[in-house]
Design a protein around this motif. Sequence first.
Motif, PDB file in Angstrom:
ATOM      1  N   MET A   1       0.842  -1.175   0.000  1.00  0.00           N
ATOM      2  CA  MET A   1       0.000   0.000   0.000  1.00  0.00           C
ATOM      3  C   MET A   1       0.892   1.244   0.000  1.00  0.00           C
ATOM      4  N   ALA A   2       0.521   2.240  -0.792  1.00  0.00           N
ATOM      5  CA  ALA A   2       1.289   3.493  -0.853  1.00  0.00           C
ATOM      6  C   ALA A   2       1.098   4.285   0.437  1.00  0.00           C
ATOM      7  N   THR A   3       2.141   4.946   0.869  1.00  0.00           N
ATOM      8  CA  THR A   3       2.079   5.760   2.083  1.00  0.00           C
ATOM      9  C   THR A   3       2.106   7.244   1.721  1.00  0.00           C
ATOM     10  N   PHE A   4       1.786   8.066   2.722  1.00  0.00           N
ATOM     11  CA  PHE A   4       1.826   9.511   2.547  1.00  0.00           C
ATOM     12  C   PHE A   4       2.188  10.159   3.881  1.00  0.00           C
ATOM     13  N   LYS A   5       2.593  11.412   3.824  1.00  0.00           N
ATOM     14  CA  LYS A   5       3.018  12.169   5.008  1.00  0.00           C
ATOM     15  C   LYS A   5       1.785  12.649   5.781  1.00  0.00           C
ATOM     16  N   PHE A   6       1.765  12.377   7.100  1.00  0.00           N
ATOM     17  CA  PHE A   6       0.680  12.828   7.974  1.00  0.00           C
ATOM     18  C   PHE A   6       1.273  13.586   9.149  1.00  0.00           C
ATOM     19  N   GLU A   7       0.724  14.776   9.400  1.00  0.00           N
ATOM     20  CA  GLU A   7       1.119  15.552  10.573  1.00  0.00           C
ATOM     21  C   GLU A   7      -0.124  15.967  11.336  1.00  0.00           C
ATOM     22  N   LEU A   8      -0.070  15.775  12.653  1.00  0.00           N
ATOM     23  CA  LEU A   8      -1.131  16.202  13.561  1.00  0.00           C
ATOM     24  C   LEU A   8      -0.523  17.213  14.520  1.00  0.00           C
ATOM     25  N   VAL A   9      -1.072  18.428  14.485  1.00  0.00           N
ATOM     26  CA  VAL A   9      -0.527  19.519  15.277  1.00  0.00           C
ATOM     27  C   VAL A   9      -1.610  20.064  16.202  1.00  0.00           C
ATOM     28  N   SER A  10      -1.244  20.296  17.463  1.00  0.00           N
ATOM     29  CA  SER A  10      -2.134  20.966  18.416  1.00  0.00           C
ATOM     30  C   SER A  10      -1.452  22.264  18.832  1.00  0.00           C
ATOM     31  N   VAL A  15       2.061  16.669  17.517  1.00  0.00           N
ATOM     32  CA  VAL A  15       1.645  15.413  18.144  1.00  0.00           C
ATOM     33  C   VAL A  15       2.183  14.208  17.386  1.00  0.00           C
ATOM     34  N   LEU A  16       2.137  14.276  16.053  1.00  0.00           N
ATOM     35  CA  LEU A  16       2.550  13.133  15.244  1.00  0.00           C
ATOM     36  C   LEU A  16       3.000  13.634  13.875  1.00  0.00           C
ATOM     37  N   SER A  17       4.095  13.096  13.394  1.00  0.00           N
ATOM     38  CA  SER A  17       4.589  13.403  12.054  1.00  0.00           C
ATOM     39  C   SER A  17       5.238  12.133  11.530  1.00  0.00           C
ATOM     40  N   THR A  18       4.570  11.476  10.572  1.00  0.00           N
ATOM     41  CA  THR A  18       5.051  10.186  10.104  1.00  0.00           C
ATOM     42  C   THR A  18       4.454   9.834   8.740  1.00  0.00           C
ATOM     43  N   GLU A  19       4.994   8.819   8.111  1.00  0.00           N
ATOM     44  CA  GLU A  19       4.423   8.240   6.906  1.00  0.00           C
ATOM     45  C   GLU A  19       3.360   7.234   7.334  1.00  0.00           C
ATOM     46  N   VAL A  20       2.183   7.281   6.698  1.00  0.00           N
ATOM     47  CA  VAL A  20       1.074   6.413   7.072  1.00  0.00           C
ATOM     48  C   VAL A  20       0.440   5.785   5.841  1.00  0.00           C
ATOM     49  N   ASP A  21      -0.360   4.744   6.081  1.00  0.00           N
ATOM     50  CA  ASP A  21      -1.114   4.100   5.009  1.00  0.00           C
ATOM     51  C   ASP A  21      -2.490   4.728   4.840  1.00  0.00           C
ATOM     52  N   GLN A  22      -3.129   5.057   5.986  1.00  0.00           N
ATOM     53  CA  GLN A  22      -4.499   5.569   5.957  1.00  0.00           C
ATOM     54  C   GLN A  22      -4.767   6.348   7.235  1.00  0.00           C
ATOM     55  N   VAL A  23      -5.607   7.392   7.136  1.00  0.00           N
ATOM     56  CA  VAL A  23      -6.063   8.138   8.302  1.00  0.00           C
ATOM     57  C   VAL A  23      -7.574   8.308   8.175  1.00  0.00           C
ATOM     58  N   ASP A  24      -8.309   7.962   9.232  1.00  0.00           N
ATOM     59  CA  ASP A  24      -9.755   8.154   9.284  1.00  0.00           C
ATOM     60  C   ASP A  24     -10.038   9.300  10.244  1.00  0.00           C
ATOM     61  N   VAL A  34      -8.583   9.051   4.440  1.00  0.00           N
ATOM     62  CA  VAL A  34      -7.625   9.589   3.480  1.00  0.00           C
ATOM     63  C   VAL A  34      -6.573   8.514   3.209  1.00  0.00           C
ATOM     64  N   LEU A  35      -6.320   8.274   1.920  1.00  0.00           N
ATOM     65  CA  LEU A  35      -5.276   7.371   1.460  1.00  0.00           C
ATOM     66  C   LEU A  35      -4.298   8.181   0.614  1.00  0.00           C
ATOM     67  N   ALA A  36      -3.193   7.590   0.239  1.00  0.00           N
ATOM     68  CA  ALA A  36      -2.215   8.259  -0.631  1.00  0.00           C
ATOM     69  C   ALA A  36      -2.903   8.716  -1.918  1.00  0.00           C
ATOM     70  N   ASN A  37      -2.473   9.854  -2.427  1.00  0.00           N
ATOM     71  CA  ASN A  37      -2.970  10.427  -3.680  1.00  0.00           C
ATOM     72  C   ASN A  37      -4.440  10.846  -3.625  1.00  0.00           C
ATOM     73  N   HIS A  38      -4.938  11.139  -2.421  1.00  0.00           N
ATOM     74  CA  HIS A  38      -6.313  11.619  -2.266  1.00  0.00           C
ATOM     75  C   HIS A  38      -6.443  12.986  -2.931  1.00  0.00           C
ATOM     76  N   GLY A  74       0.490  15.533   1.240  1.00  0.00           N
ATOM     77  CA  GLY A  74       0.044  14.722   2.371  1.00  0.00           C
ATOM     78  C   GLY A  74      -1.157  15.308   3.076  1.00  0.00           C
ATOM     79  N   LEU A  75      -1.281  14.990   4.372  1.00  0.00           N
ATOM     80  CA  LEU A  75      -2.407  15.405   5.205  1.00  0.00           C
ATOM     81  C   LEU A  75      -1.875  16.104   6.443  1.00  0.00           C
ATOM     82  N   THR A  76      -2.413  17.298   6.705  1.00  0.00           N
ATOM     83  CA  THR A  76      -2.086  18.016   7.930  1.00  0.00           C
ATOM     84  C   THR A  76      -3.374  18.267   8.691  1.00  0.00           C
TER      85      THR A  76
END
Length: 133
Positions: A1-10, A15-24, A34-38, A74-76
């Motif tokens: 599965m393709a991955t993408f960059k995800f960052e969660l900031v408060s 909070v989190l900065s990593t390569e992921v497969d999926q975020v709900d 969200v999946l890669a290439n969304h 990616g997703l922020t």
Amino acid sequence: MATFKFELVSPERLVLSTEVDQVDLPGVDGDFGVLANHSPFLTTLRAGVVTVRTGSDTTRIFIRGGFADVSPTGLTVLAEKAVPVADLKADQIAAEIRNAEEDVTDAKTPDARQRAEQKLAQLRDVADALRAA
């Protein structure tokens, strides 16, 4: 599965900065994944649980509203508050619910009351989901 960059900031920290497969995510118009290439878009988030999937690992993080920006890079997520579900305590959620109940009582306009009631309902849903987990 393709991955993408995800960052969660408060407001407090990254909070989190990593390569992921999926975020709900808990969107105000409904949950979405969200999946890669969304396709790029920007949306508002409600209080709820963000589920991050990387390989066989799953991380769940409670957020109290915010924004999600899906872009070609990616997703922020910019969250009002972010706490790993594993770190949540029943008394923290109960305090959030009490605050939301006060907001409903203190609302000066019908619109403010409706927003406060929606937030309260979302927090109660989170409390129910955490009890079931």
